[in-house]
Scaffold this active site. Sequence first.
Site, PDB file in Angstrom:
ATOM      1  CG  HIS A  17      -1.265  -0.492   9.374  1.00  0.00           C
ATOM      2  ND1 HIS A  17      -0.759  -1.720   9.048  1.00  0.00           N
ATOM      3  CD2 HIS A  17      -1.281   0.216   8.217  1.00  0.00           C
ATOM      4  CE1 HIS A  17      -0.485  -1.765   7.750  1.00  0.00           C
ATOM      5  NE2 HIS A  17      -0.791  -0.596   7.223  1.00  0.00           N
ATOM      6  CE  LYS A  41       0.111  -2.854  -1.798  1.00  0.00           C
ATOM      7  NZ  LYS A  41      -0.004  -2.374  -0.418  1.00  0.00           N
ATOM      8  NE  ARG A  90       4.879   3.496   5.159  1.00  0.00           N
ATOM      9  CZ  ARG A  90       4.989   2.501   4.293  1.00  0.00           C
ATOM     10  NH1 ARG A  90       5.454   1.344   4.688  1.00  0.00           N
ATOM     11  NH2 ARG A  90       4.636   2.669   3.043  1.00  0.00           N
ATOM     12  CB  SER A 128       2.102  -5.362   4.975  1.00  0.00           C
ATOM     13  OG  SER A 128       1.297  -4.473   5.717  1.00  0.00           O
TER      14      SER A 128
END
Length: 162
Positions: A17, A41, A90, A128
């Site tokens: 990030h 989530k 990514r 994460s």
Amino acid sequence: MSKAIYPGSFDPITFGHLNIIKRATKIFDELYVVVLNNINKKYFFSIDERIEITKESLKNFPNIKVESFNGLLVDYAKEKGINVIIRGLRAVSDFEYELQLANANRSLNENVEILFLMTDTEFSFISSTIVKEVAKFGGNISQWVPKNVENAIIKKISNNNV
Ligand code: COA
């Protein structure tokens, strides 16, 4: 003054990030890093913890505001009067999800533009989830997250005994 929003869950913030944030601040005069909720989530850190950790990680960065919002990203953008949203990509695997998010957001507010930056390759595998999983099993995460994030993860794991 040019402004943009960099939204995310930040559960927690990683060097991936930070890679996007650093580069976005070179393009825009002011960057709003906004901690949001993805209702699909289950979060490891509470919203208050995510905000605090994100603020601490970005305290030496100029021209950044860390905020949170409990609602739609496009409503936050409207409230702030900011039309540019930054997202990082990514790998190709991010593309489909990001396309769906971008199209949904544009359908909700056609004034919003979503700009994508490619995360530099050295950070392209970090997520994460990976950081938390490696930490849970005692692996070294210092190369993936700032020191304050590493400490917060380790503290949370030992407090929760997970
Ligand atoms: N480097 C490293 N990792 C990165 C990264 C980068 N540059 N960019 C994203 N990631 C990782 C994150 O760590 C995260 O990993 P995880 O899944 O293991 O936790 C993953 O990519 C995706 O995280 P994030 O970018 O935060 O997306 P998200 O799906 O958690 O949340 C929101 C996206 C919060 C922006 C979206 O849900 C939202 O806008 N919520 C508000 C409500 C709303 O408007 N909903 C309608 C949307 S159309």
